[in-house]
Scaffold this active site. Structure first.
Site, PDB file in Angstrom:
ATOM      1  N   GLU A  35     -15.532  13.451   2.757  1.00  0.00           N
ATOM      2  CA  GLU A  35     -14.156  13.762   3.183  1.00  0.00           C
ATOM      3  C   GLU A  35     -13.312  14.047   1.939  1.00  0.00           C
ATOM      4  O   GLU A  35     -13.469  13.397   0.890  1.00  0.00           O
ATOM      5  CB  GLU A  35     -13.564  12.601   3.999  1.00  0.00           C
ATOM      6  CG  GLU A  35     -12.290  13.023   4.713  1.00  0.00           C
ATOM      7  CD  GLU A  35     -11.834  12.042   5.807  1.00  0.00           C
ATOM      8  OE1 GLU A  35     -12.545  11.054   6.082  1.00  0.00           O
ATOM      9  OE2 GLU A  35     -10.759  12.288   6.373  1.00  0.00           O
ATOM     10  N   ASP A  92     -10.512  13.313   0.815  1.00  0.00           N
ATOM     11  CA  ASP A  92      -9.744  12.282   0.098  1.00  0.00           C
ATOM     12  C   ASP A  92     -10.601  11.559  -0.938  1.00  0.00           C
ATOM     13  O   ASP A  92     -10.067  10.888  -1.824  1.00  0.00           O
ATOM     14  CB  ASP A  92      -9.092  11.283   1.067  1.00  0.00           C
ATOM     15  CG  ASP A  92     -10.070  10.662   2.046  1.00  0.00           C
ATOM     16  OD1 ASP A  92     -11.058  11.326   2.421  1.00  0.00           O
ATOM     17  OD2 ASP A  92      -9.842   9.508   2.447  1.00  0.00           O
ATOM     18  N   HIS A  97     -17.182   6.611   7.816  1.00  0.00           N
ATOM     19  CA  HIS A  97     -16.399   7.087   8.911  1.00  0.00           C
ATOM     20  C   HIS A  97     -16.858   8.445   9.448  1.00  0.00           C
ATOM     21  O   HIS A  97     -16.485   8.865  10.547  1.00  0.00           O
ATOM     22  CB  HIS A  97     -14.957   7.107   8.355  1.00  0.00           C
ATOM     23  CG  HIS A  97     -13.980   8.053   8.821  1.00  0.00           C
ATOM     24  ND1 HIS A  97     -13.289   8.946   8.055  1.00  0.00           N
ATOM     25  CD2 HIS A  97     -13.510   8.219  10.073  1.00  0.00           C
ATOM     26  CE1 HIS A  97     -12.432   9.610   8.745  1.00  0.00           C
ATOM     27  NE2 HIS A  97     -12.537   9.211   9.968  1.00  0.00           N
ATOM     28  N   ASP A 151     -15.109   4.029   2.995  1.00  0.00           N
ATOM     29  CA  ASP A 151     -14.018   3.739   3.942  1.00  0.00           C
ATOM     30  C   ASP A 151     -14.112   2.341   4.552  1.00  0.00           C
ATOM     31  O   ASP A 151     -13.094   1.771   4.969  1.00  0.00           O
ATOM     32  CB  ASP A 151     -14.037   4.759   5.093  1.00  0.00           C
ATOM     33  CG  ASP A 151     -13.385   6.079   4.698  1.00  0.00           C
ATOM     34  OD1 ASP A 151     -12.444   6.070   3.899  1.00  0.00           O
ATOM     35  OD2 ASP A 151     -13.825   7.121   5.217  1.00  0.00           O
ATOM     36  N   TYR A 157      -6.294  -0.219   9.411  1.00  0.00           N
ATOM     37  CA  TYR A 157      -7.320   0.755   9.027  1.00  0.00           C
ATOM     38  C   TYR A 157      -8.482   0.712  10.020  1.00  0.00           C
ATOM     39  O   TYR A 157      -8.969   1.741  10.499  1.00  0.00           O
ATOM     40  CB  TYR A 157      -7.813   0.439   7.609  1.00  0.00           C
ATOM     41  CG  TYR A 157      -8.553   1.562   6.949  1.00  0.00           C
ATOM     42  CD1 TYR A 157      -7.900   2.392   6.047  1.00  0.00           C
ATOM     43  CD2 TYR A 157      -9.890   1.803   7.208  1.00  0.00           C
ATOM     44  CE1 TYR A 157      -8.578   3.437   5.428  1.00  0.00           C
ATOM     45  CE2 TYR A 157     -10.566   2.832   6.601  1.00  0.00           C
ATOM     46  CZ  TYR A 157      -9.904   3.649   5.709  1.00  0.00           C
ATOM     47  OH  TYR A 157     -10.578   4.676   5.107  1.00  0.00           O
ATOM     48  N   HIS A 165     -10.484   2.893  -0.514  1.00  0.00           N
ATOM     49  CA  HIS A 165      -9.021   2.854  -0.400  1.00  0.00           C
ATOM     50  C   HIS A 165      -8.560   1.410  -0.556  1.00  0.00           C
ATOM     51  O   HIS A 165      -9.129   0.506   0.062  1.00  0.00           O
ATOM     52  CB  HIS A 165      -8.540   3.302   0.980  1.00  0.00           C
ATOM     53  CG  HIS A 165      -8.815   4.728   1.322  1.00  0.00           C
ATOM     54  ND1 HIS A 165      -8.164   5.775   0.714  1.00  0.00           N
ATOM     55  CD2 HIS A 165      -9.641   5.280   2.241  1.00  0.00           C
ATOM     56  CE1 HIS A 165      -8.595   6.908   1.247  1.00  0.00           C
ATOM     57  NE2 HIS A 165      -9.497   6.640   2.160  1.00  0.00           N
TER      58      HIS A 165
HETATM   59 FE1  FEO Z   1     -13.208   9.076   5.701  1.00  0.00          FE
HETATM   60 FE2  FEO Z   1     -11.113   7.866   3.267  1.00  0.00          FE
HETATM   61  O1  FEO Z   1     -12.196   9.125   4.140  1.00  0.00           O
END
Ligand code: FEO
Length: 411
Positions: A81, A83, A145, A164, A192, A225
């Site tokens: 992804e 990010d 994810h 994630d 989250y 994150h």
């Molecule tokens: Fe599924 Fe933080 O990307």
């Protein structure tokens, strides 16, 4: 700002204090976020994940302060992804040919985003990458994810880079668990999970069981994150073990939208009826048109029961109610119960739409109540009893929570 998290690992990511929406404008990130990237230095040096594309230049400039780029031997892309993989395009322009370790699905998603034939090295669960004195073991974690997601485990330092999984959208000055307000960490970890991981909670349960059964020594969990679980990695594991098992707290969420106040009046009165029967429960009223959808999803996730109301609008329901019900549709909230209510002028069938949408989320609907035009004293008594009866139906687990101190005398 780069900082060391263990003898051989340096955090080289980006703390994003400005981000207030994520996944486009879908998810609220009121506390910012971080894109955690890690540099592991041993006889071989490996970069784990990167940052969101807009921060590419800053990321590469910071990375160069910690290591000469051509000394990076391998890149691990736990997840494609943007990010996390967003900076890889420019980074690999600077160090072309560097092997990129990812899953088979990861190769597809990275190729799909960048359209480059990088030196992909696809891996499966249990595959290892030697760094010299330490090694990385890969664990596929499909749908946590995306289909491509995997985790990487560093021996010696015993760090699980979980991507994630166990993430939270938090920007903080000090990114360790022992430096963050516990309430903030708990809320954002749950938010989250409720918004991003919950549709795939069966996969999460399988993965947690696998981790437990492997008896892996985990000294630190580093998600991609937010806060790094350095002092208490077991906290993250225990929370997820609760979340994957039809999680609920003694909370009843009353979610409604109202046109001229009739459905709002029903909501308040139903809430009073619930409170009367269950003084130990937390009853939360949320006008969906004035509330943050992502926070509402979190409240629904932690609620044992719901009351959902809308007035009739052209044989349908209000937009904000449709929106939140559509958002929770993939979540499969087994074990939660609900009632449905709403006012109408000439067509009361709209509550059936809410019922159907709740059922498609896995939520059991106990009862429905409609009121023609504005509730009078008689119909308000019906609303109160409607709430009270619902509370009675769900009181078994709630009553365990009630102590004398919790008993409120309503007047
Ligand atoms: Fe599924 Fe933080 O990307």
């Amino acid at each position: 700002m780069n900082f060391r998290i263990s003898d051989s690992v340096t955090w080289v990511g980006k703390i994003d204090w400005e981000l207030k929406k994520f996944h486009g404008d879908q998810l609220s990130t009121n506390n910012g976020t971080s894109y955690n990237s890690f540099l592991v230095r041993d006889e071989k040096n490996v970069l784990i994940d990167s940052v969101w594309k807009p921060y590419t230049d800053e990321f590469i400039a910071n990375l160069q302060k910690t290591i000469e780029l051509n000394k990076i031997d391998y890149i691990i892309a736990n997840h494609g992804e943007p990010d996390h993989a967003g900076a890889l395009g420019e980074l690999l322009e600077l160090i072309p040919g560097t092997p990129v370790y990812c899953t088979k699905s990861g190769k597809k998603s990275l190729h799909g985003h960048f359209h480059k034939d990088w030196n992909f090295q696809t891996v499966k669960s249990g595959d290892k990458l030697s760094l010299g004195s330490k090694e990385i073991t890969f664990f596929e974690a499909p749908m946590l994810h995306w289909p491509d997601t995997m985790m990487s485990y560093l021996s010696g330092d015993n760090i699980l880079f979980s991507n994630d999984i166990f993430g939270q959208h938090i920007a903080a000055d000090q990114m360790f668990d022992y430096r963050i307000k516990p309430d903030l960490l708990e809320f954002e970890l749950m938010k989250y999970f409720a918004n991003i991981i919950a549709p795939f909670k069966k996969n999460a349960k399988i993965k947690l069981d696998e981790l437990r059964n492997m008896d892996l020594k985990i000294d630190m969990i580093c998600p991609a994150h937010g806060i790094l679980f350095k002092e208490n990695p077991q906290y993250a594991l225990k929370k997820y073990e609760q979340y994957v098992n039809d999680y609920k707290e003694p909370v009843i969420s009353v979610i409604y939208e109202s046109m001229y106040g009739s459905t709002a009046l029903m909501a308040e009165t139903i809430a009073d009826g619930i409170r009367q029967e269950l003084p130990g429960a937390e009853v939360r009223l949320m006008n969906s048109a004035k509330s943050d959808n992502s926070d509402m999803v979190t409240e629904i996730f932690r609620s044992a029961a719901l009351a959902v109301g809308s007035p009739n609008l052209n044989h349908g329901i209000m937009n904000s109610i449709a929106s939140i019900l559509d958002e929770i549709r993939p979540m499969k909230y087994n074990g939660k119960k609900a009632i449905v209510f709403g006012s109408y002028g000439w067509s009361p069938g709209h509550v059936d739409i809410i019922e159907d949408m709740l059922k498609s989320s896995g939520i059991e609907v106990n009862d429905k109540l409609t009121v023609n035009w504005r509730p009078d004293d008689e119909t308000l008594k019906k609303c109160f009893e409607f709430g009270r009866k619902f509370a009675k139906d769900i009181d078994i687990e709630f009553n365990r929570q009630i102590s004398d101190r919790d008993k409120i005398v309503n007047e």
